[in-house]
Design a protein around this motif. Sequence first.
Motif, PDB file in Angstrom:
ATOM      1  N   TYR A 130       0.831  -1.314   0.025  1.00  0.00           N
ATOM      2  CA  TYR A 130       0.156  -0.031   0.161  1.00  0.00           C
ATOM      3  C   TYR A 130       0.861   1.333   0.198  1.00  0.00           C
ATOM      4  O   TYR A 130       0.518   2.176  -0.635  1.00  0.00           O
ATOM      5  N   THR A 163      -5.150  -7.221  -2.159  1.00  0.00           N
ATOM      6  CA  THR A 163      -6.199  -6.472  -1.262  1.00  0.00           C
ATOM      7  C   THR A 163      -7.454  -7.875  -1.097  1.00  0.00           C
ATOM      8  O   THR A 163      -7.976  -7.946  -0.047  1.00  0.00           O
ATOM      9  N   GLU A 178     -10.796  -2.561  -2.209  1.00  0.00           N
ATOM     10  CA  GLU A 178     -10.205  -3.237  -3.006  1.00  0.00           C
ATOM     11  C   GLU A 178     -10.770  -2.973  -4.752  1.00  0.00           C
ATOM     12  O   GLU A 178     -10.184  -2.717  -5.489  1.00  0.00           O
TER      13      GLU A 178
END
Length: 247
Positions: A130, A163, A178
């Motif tokens: 991320y 994700t 997601e």
Amino acid sequence: MAEEVHQIRVLAKKLRAYLRLLRGSVPGKLVPLEEKRIKRIAGNLGRARDEEICRQILQWLAAKGDKEIWRKRVRAALVHCPEPAAGALDRRKLVQARKGIEARRLRLFALLDEHPAQEGKLEELLKKEYGKSRRGLREALREGSPEAFHQWRKRVKRLGYQTAMFCPSSRRTLARLETKFLRLGSLLGRLHDLHVLKARIERRAVPTERKLVSLVDDWTARYQKKAIRKGRRCFRISKGKFLSLLQ
């Protein structure tokens, strides 16, 4: 057949994304080797895919054109746009690619059985992914180059696939995130396709196609603006907040 190529390439990207989360659990060079094998299989299909996508983008631009002069110019370019290379999409190569990806998928299952990953470890690795995607946005904003946006696109799509591994129905917030990642990845994908098309047109160096390049630039600017706006919404939460969604 082009759709089959697309599906195989998507599966290859998903497998590579999942393998990245196993790097901390599987010892040695098993994971990098599997990633290289998958990349090689997908790469053999990528060149044919690029040629097909260039034709699709030109057809899309022809339909989008607001003025007849644009439509005529795009149609003229479409006539000269190369068809997929001979044999690039033949059935034999497609079957070989599908079998190769399926073998790698089974190998991934075997690695998961042999080296079960600790959930906490996976969460920490996903948090890092991320962070890489957030940095990709900053780098794309700073550099503004097609390559910077291409690298950001790869990180975002990988993050979307990863994700998905943490999205049971009880985690609706994470599932929505997601979906946002994957939609942003698709938007960046169209932006990348426009960059590829422009590069191909410019390599031909036909002076009469300067206005076509200008049209491609106009649509590129629109998609880039959309991607930046959506990217800022997707990555407005901190890495710590993102990690809390996984727990």
